[in-house]
Write a protein that holds these residues in place. Structure first.
Motif, PDB file in Angstrom:
ATOM      1  N   THR A  11     -69.235   3.700 -70.948  1.00 49.52           N
ATOM      2  CA  THR A  11     -70.543   3.151 -71.621  1.00 49.52           C
ATOM      3  C   THR A  11     -70.099   2.369 -72.738  1.00 49.52           C
ATOM      4  O   THR A  11     -69.222   3.025 -73.613  1.00 49.52           O
ATOM      5  CB  THR A  11     -71.251   4.749 -72.094  1.00 49.52           C
ATOM      6  OG1 THR A  11     -71.635   5.377 -70.901  1.00 49.52           O
ATOM      7  CG2 THR A  11     -72.666   4.107 -72.618  1.00 49.52           C
ATOM      8  N   GLU A  12     -70.614   0.961 -72.640  1.00 48.86           N
ATOM      9  CA  GLU A  12     -70.383   0.371 -73.865  1.00 48.86           C
ATOM     10  C   GLU A  12     -71.583  -0.154 -74.711  1.00 48.86           C
ATOM     11  O   GLU A  12     -72.350  -0.829 -73.844  1.00 48.86           O
ATOM     12  CB  GLU A  12     -69.347  -0.902 -73.405  1.00 48.86           C
ATOM     13  CG  GLU A  12     -69.062  -1.754 -74.401  1.00 48.86           C
ATOM     14  CD  GLU A  12     -68.471  -3.044 -73.797  1.00 48.86           C
ATOM     15  OE1 GLU A  12     -67.967  -3.838 -74.735  1.00 48.86           O
ATOM     16  OE2 GLU A  12     -68.149  -3.037 -72.592  1.00 48.86           O
ATOM     17  N   TRP A  13     -71.632   0.019 -75.650  1.00 48.29           N
ATOM     18  CA  TRP A  13     -72.832  -0.394 -76.688  1.00 48.29           C
ATOM     19  C   TRP A  13     -72.788  -2.150 -76.663  1.00 48.29           C
ATOM     20  O   TRP A  13     -71.650  -2.539 -76.894  1.00 48.29           O
ATOM     21  CB  TRP A  13     -72.946   0.154 -78.071  1.00 48.29           C
ATOM     22  CG  TRP A  13     -73.730  -0.357 -78.839  1.00 48.29           C
ATOM     23  CD1 TRP A  13     -75.335  -0.456 -78.728  1.00 48.29           C
ATOM     24  CD2 TRP A  13     -73.559  -0.765 -80.197  1.00 48.29           C
ATOM     25  NE1 TRP A  13     -75.627  -0.986 -79.768  1.00 48.29           N
ATOM     26  CE2 TRP A  13     -74.892  -1.340 -80.864  1.00 48.29           C
ATOM     27  CE3 TRP A  13     -72.490  -0.891 -81.090  1.00 48.29           C
ATOM     28  CZ2 TRP A  13     -74.907  -1.758 -82.211  1.00 48.29           C
ATOM     29  CZ3 TRP A  13     -72.508  -1.269 -82.370  1.00 48.29           C
ATOM     30  CH2 TRP A  13     -74.153  -1.809 -82.883  1.00 48.29           C
ATOM     31  N   THR A  14     -73.866  -2.545 -76.410  1.00 47.57           N
ATOM     32  CA  THR A  14     -73.738  -4.241 -76.589  1.00 47.57           C
ATOM     33  C   THR A  14     -75.128  -4.694 -77.429  1.00 47.57           C
ATOM     34  O   THR A  14     -75.217  -5.955 -77.447  1.00 47.57           O
ATOM     35  CB  THR A  14     -74.207  -4.734 -74.996  1.00 47.57           C
ATOM     36  OG1 THR A  14     -75.540  -4.194 -74.378  1.00 47.57           O
ATOM     37  CG2 THR A  14     -72.907  -4.306 -73.997  1.00 47.57           C
ATOM     38  N   ASN A  16     -74.922  -4.904 -80.686  1.00 48.34           N
ATOM     39  CA  ASN A  16     -74.817  -5.406 -82.110  1.00 48.34           C
ATOM     40  C   ASN A  16     -75.061  -6.725 -82.408  1.00 48.34           C
ATOM     41  O   ASN A  16     -74.881  -7.572 -81.782  1.00 48.34           O
ATOM     42  CB  ASN A  16     -73.198  -5.350 -82.257  1.00 48.34           C
ATOM     43  CG  ASN A  16     -72.884  -5.633 -83.696  1.00 48.34           C
ATOM     44  OD1 ASN A  16     -73.790  -6.304 -84.542  1.00 48.34           O
ATOM     45  ND2 ASN A  16     -71.742  -5.471 -84.077  1.00 48.34           N
ATOM     46  N   THR A  21     -74.819  -1.403 -87.479  1.00 45.09           N
ATOM     47  CA  THR A  21     -75.805  -0.484 -87.648  1.00 45.09           C
ATOM     48  C   THR A  21     -76.153  -0.437 -88.975  1.00 45.09           C
ATOM     49  O   THR A  21     -76.321   0.687 -89.665  1.00 45.09           O
ATOM     50  CB  THR A  21     -75.455   0.962 -86.954  1.00 45.09           C
ATOM     51  OG1 THR A  21     -74.374   1.410 -87.721  1.00 45.09           O
ATOM     52  CG2 THR A  21     -75.525   0.979 -85.556  1.00 45.09           C
ATOM     53  N   TYR A  27     -80.442  -3.540 -85.050  1.00 46.31           N
ATOM     54  CA  TYR A  27     -79.601  -3.281 -83.740  1.00 46.31           C
ATOM     55  C   TYR A  27     -80.390  -2.862 -82.578  1.00 46.31           C
ATOM     56  O   TYR A  27     -81.508  -2.249 -82.699  1.00 46.31           O
ATOM     57  CB  TYR A  27     -78.092  -2.248 -83.976  1.00 46.31           C
ATOM     58  CG  TYR A  27     -78.696  -0.932 -84.152  1.00 46.31           C
ATOM     59  CD1 TYR A  27     -78.759  -0.131 -82.859  1.00 46.31           C
ATOM     60  CD2 TYR A  27     -79.074  -0.498 -85.269  1.00 46.31           C
ATOM     61  CE1 TYR A  27     -79.046   1.232 -83.224  1.00 46.31           C
ATOM     62  CE2 TYR A  27     -79.273   1.227 -85.548  1.00 46.31           C
ATOM     63  CZ  TYR A  27     -79.295   1.677 -84.233  1.00 46.31           C
ATOM     64  OH  TYR A  27     -79.731   3.047 -84.350  1.00 46.31           O
ATOM     65  N   ARG A  29     -80.429  -1.289 -78.987  1.00 44.40           N
ATOM     66  CA  ARG A  29     -80.065  -0.050 -78.115  1.00 44.40           C
ATOM     67  C   ARG A  29     -79.406  -0.204 -76.620  1.00 44.40           C
ATOM     68  O   ARG A  29     -79.145   0.638 -76.000  1.00 44.40           O
ATOM     69  CB  ARG A  29     -81.229   0.928 -78.067  1.00 44.40           C
ATOM     70  CG  ARG A  29     -81.523   1.751 -79.293  1.00 44.40           C
ATOM     71  CD  ARG A  29     -82.063   1.057 -80.401  1.00 44.40           C
ATOM     72  NE  ARG A  29     -82.285   1.893 -81.680  1.00 44.40           N
ATOM     73  CZ  ARG A  29     -82.483   1.474 -82.953  1.00 44.40           C
ATOM     74  NH1 ARG A  29     -82.440   0.172 -83.036  1.00 44.40           N
ATOM     75  NH2 ARG A  29     -82.756   1.964 -83.776  1.00 44.40           N
ATOM     76  N   SER A  30     -79.119  -1.491 -76.734  1.00 48.47           N
ATOM     77  CA  SER A  30     -78.511  -1.859 -75.245  1.00 48.47           C
ATOM     78  C   SER A  30     -77.194  -1.486 -75.153  1.00 48.47           C
ATOM     79  O   SER A  30     -76.472  -1.317 -76.077  1.00 48.47           O
ATOM     80  CB  SER A  30     -78.821  -3.230 -75.223  1.00 48.47           C
ATOM     81  OG  SER A  30     -80.006  -3.783 -75.219  1.00 48.47           O
ATOM     82  N   HIS A  31     -76.927  -1.070 -73.928  1.00 48.34           N
ATOM     83  CA  HIS A  31     -75.436  -0.728 -73.425  1.00 48.34           C
ATOM     84  C   HIS A  31     -75.240  -0.833 -71.895  1.00 48.34           C
ATOM     85  O   HIS A  31     -76.219  -1.268 -71.131  1.00 48.34           O
ATOM     86  CB  HIS A  31     -75.222   0.672 -73.767  1.00 48.34           C
ATOM     87  CG  HIS A  31     -76.397   1.943 -73.421  1.00 48.34           C
ATOM     88  ND1 HIS A  31     -77.536   1.870 -73.715  1.00 48.34           N
ATOM     89  CD2 HIS A  31     -76.212   2.464 -72.122  1.00 48.34           C
ATOM     90  CE1 HIS A  31     -78.176   2.917 -72.990  1.00 48.34           C
ATOM     91  NE2 HIS A  31     -77.275   3.174 -71.908  1.00 48.34           N
ATOM     92  N   SER A  44     -80.669   1.352 -72.188  1.00 47.23           N
ATOM     93  CA  SER A  44     -81.345   1.238 -73.360  1.00 47.23           C
ATOM     94  C   SER A  44     -81.949   2.574 -73.784  1.00 47.23           C
ATOM     95  O   SER A  44     -81.866   3.526 -73.008  1.00 47.23           O
ATOM     96  CB  SER A  44     -82.294   0.096 -73.673  1.00 47.23           C
ATOM     97  OG  SER A  44     -82.700  -0.241 -75.055  1.00 47.23           O
ATOM     98  N   SER A  45     -82.568   2.745 -75.055  1.00 46.99           N
ATOM     99  CA  SER A  45     -83.397   3.950 -75.398  1.00 46.99           C
ATOM    100  C   SER A  45     -84.676   3.861 -74.811  1.00 46.99           C
ATOM    101  O   SER A  45     -85.227   2.590 -74.565  1.00 46.99           O
ATOM    102  CB  SER A  45     -83.356   4.318 -76.770  1.00 46.99           C
ATOM    103  OG  SER A  45     -83.876   3.085 -77.483  1.00 46.99           O
TER     104      SER A  45
END
Length: 160
Positions: A11-14, A16, A21, A27, A29-31, A44-45
């Motif tokens: 899982t990689e946060w995308t 930024n 943060t 920011y 919440r996409s990943h 995402s959330s």
């Protein structure tokens, strides 16, 4: 002897947007969720938590895991019992309850499997197998909230 099965998810946060943060609203919440040799999932959330509604959220993925695990066990048990399932669909619902501090948890889920079998004499045995499928489901055995089942079953003659 029983085996352990291991699973790996990357899982990689995308999300930024530049300053990381530095603020809650600064920011995304996409990943991206990557599993070897499988299509990427974009997450995402939930939109209630500033997420992108066009992407999968963890709560939906948990519910999807519960629904699909139940289905796979159910189909397995039907095949062993000689019940020919022609169609299966489920509209699953889950309830996430937030507490005052902002955290929360699932407090229940309901599966609504709609099954069509090929033989009218198999409708009742097919309905009975949902309880065993729930008892066998890896995901159902891993969660700490109640799972209700409201299955229906009808029959149609097998197509040749």
């Amino acid at each position: 002897m029983k085996r352990n099965h291991r699973f790996t998810v990357n899982t990689e946060w995308t999300g930024n947007l530049g300053p990381g943060t530095s603020s809650y609203s600064g920011y995304e919440r996409s990943h991206t969720i990557r599993i070897e040799n499988k299509p990427e999932l974009y997450g995402s959330s939930d939109s209630s938590f500033r997420g992108d509604p066009s992407k999968h959220n963890p709560e939906e993925l948990l519910l999807a895991a519960l629904s699909s695990c139940h289905m796979l066990w159910y189909l397995h048990l039907c095949s062993e019992a000689g019940i020919q399932v022609m169609e299966y669909r489920d509209i699953a619902h889950g309830i996430l309850t937030e507490n005052i501090q902002g955290s929360g948890k699932f407090t229940g889920a309901t599966l609504n499997p709609e099954v069509i079998v090929s033989d009218a004499s198999m409708v009742l045995p097919a309905l009975d197998l949902h309880a065993k499928a729930n008892a066998m489901c890896f995901i159902a055995n891993s969660v700490n909230f109640p799972i209700d089942h409201h299955p229906t079953c009808t029959h149609q003659h097998a197509r040749t």
